[in-house]
Design a protein around this motif. Structure first.
Motif, PDB file in Angstrom:
ATOM      1  N   CYS A  14      38.424   5.084   6.067  1.00 57.17           N
ATOM      2  CA  CYS A  14      39.375   4.904   7.164  1.00 57.17           C
ATOM      3  C   CYS A  14      38.651   5.070   8.497  1.00 57.17           C
ATOM      4  O   CYS A  14      37.884   6.011   8.682  1.00 57.17           O
ATOM      5  CB  CYS A  14      40.490   5.938   7.026  1.00 57.17           C
ATOM      6  SG  CYS A  14      41.547   6.044   8.471  1.00 57.17           S
ATOM      7  N   GLY A  16      39.946   5.930  11.197  1.00 63.89           N
ATOM      8  CA  GLY A  16      40.532   7.016  11.980  1.00 63.89           C
ATOM      9  C   GLY A  16      40.159   8.396  11.478  1.00 63.89           C
ATOM     10  O   GLY A  16      39.956   9.326  12.265  1.00 63.89           O
ATOM     11  N   CYS A  17      40.051   8.566  10.128  1.00 63.48           N
ATOM     12  CA  CYS A  17      39.844   9.917   9.587  1.00 63.48           C
ATOM     13  C   CYS A  17      38.741   9.980   8.537  1.00 63.48           C
ATOM     14  O   CYS A  17      38.486  11.048   7.981  1.00 63.48           O
ATOM     15  CB  CYS A  17      41.150  10.448   8.994  1.00 63.48           C
ATOM     16  SG  CYS A  17      41.620   9.617   7.473  1.00 63.48           S
ATOM     17  N   CYS A  32      46.978   7.635   8.859  1.00 64.51           N
ATOM     18  CA  CYS A  32      46.583   7.352  10.246  1.00 64.51           C
ATOM     19  C   CYS A  32      47.503   6.307  10.875  1.00 64.51           C
ATOM     20  O   CYS A  32      47.887   6.422  12.031  1.00 64.51           O
ATOM     21  CB  CYS A  32      45.135   6.884  10.321  1.00 64.51           C
ATOM     22  SG  CYS A  32      43.959   8.229  10.116  1.00 64.51           S
TER      23      CYS A  32
END
Ligand SMILES: [Zn+2]
Length: 227
Positions: A14, A16-17, A32
């Motif tokens: 991911c 985002g994370c 996310c």
């Protein structure tokens, strides 16, 4: 089949994370996607991003898609986009935001999309302008031409973002210039960028574009810093 095998050995993470993505997730994970802090600026003409330009330069509309927080999902996504070659993050944000922007007449009435340009030396070093995929996704979804020729950055600056953060905006006005013919007169330019912090870069770009006779400006960004 080949793709899922590839994912087995090199699982996608991911943006985002950094958690592993499942087969039906792309770019960012479901958590996310759910947690990404939307600004909803597009619903309110007099939003906080628009207000940043009060008394500085005349703009018709300003909106940012999401909030940029230190150590947050969006900071990680923009970092992946800007420094790790993950241009697909820009496409995803553009396609996602276009669905909202379709209801904003000040955006859909624009004549063309103009990215905040990199200096040609910086473009060579990075290999791509980090706002290009965002702009091209908006261009496709909103049926507006993408024009990266009119606005140019004349000055190469390594410390651009640092300068902006410190609010030392003098000098930035002369950083940008326009390259236009009479075909570019009387246009409504939709200027796009990654993150609005002080707004100094977008102010300077807008002022350069306003040198073109009959020009007007709207601004759309991926994110806005929020402390
Ligand atoms: Zn995630």
């Amino acid at each position: 089949m080949f793709k899922s095998l590839l994912n087995l050995f090199f699982p996608k993470t991911c943006s985002g994370c950094s958690s592993y993505l499942t087969a039906n997730e792309t770019i960012i994970c479901t958590t996310c996607r759910h947690d990404i802090p939307l600004t909803n600026h597009y619903l309110n003409q007099e939003n906080e991003a628009f207000k940043k330009f009060y008394g500085r330069v005349a703009v018709r509309h300003v909106s940012c898609f999401v909030y940029f927080h230190k150590k947050g999902i969006v900071q990680e996504m923009i970092h992946n986009l800007k420094y790790r070659g993950h241009e697909e993050v820009g496409s995803m944000l553009g396609n996602w935001y276009a669905a909202d922007l379709k209801s904003v007449p000040e955006v859909t009435s624009a004549t063309c999309i103009i990215p905040v340009p990199l200096h040609k030396r910086k473009l060579r070093e990075r290999g791509y302008n980090q706002v290009a995929t965002f702009g091209k996704a908006l261009s496709t979804q909103l049926s507006l031409p993408y024009n990266d020729k009119v606005l140019i950055r004349k000055v190469y600056s390594k410390t651009q973002s640092k300068k902006n953060l410190l609010g030392r905006t003098e000098g930035i006005q002369s950083t940008f210039d326009v390259n236009f013919t009479s075909d570019d007169h009387n246009k409504h330019f939709l200027l796009i960028d990654d993150v609005i912090t002080t707004g100094a870069t977008l102010e300077a770009c807008s002022k350069a574009l306003l040198k073109i006779p009959g020009a007007s400006i709207s601004i759309v960004c991926m994110a806005m810093t929020e402390s």
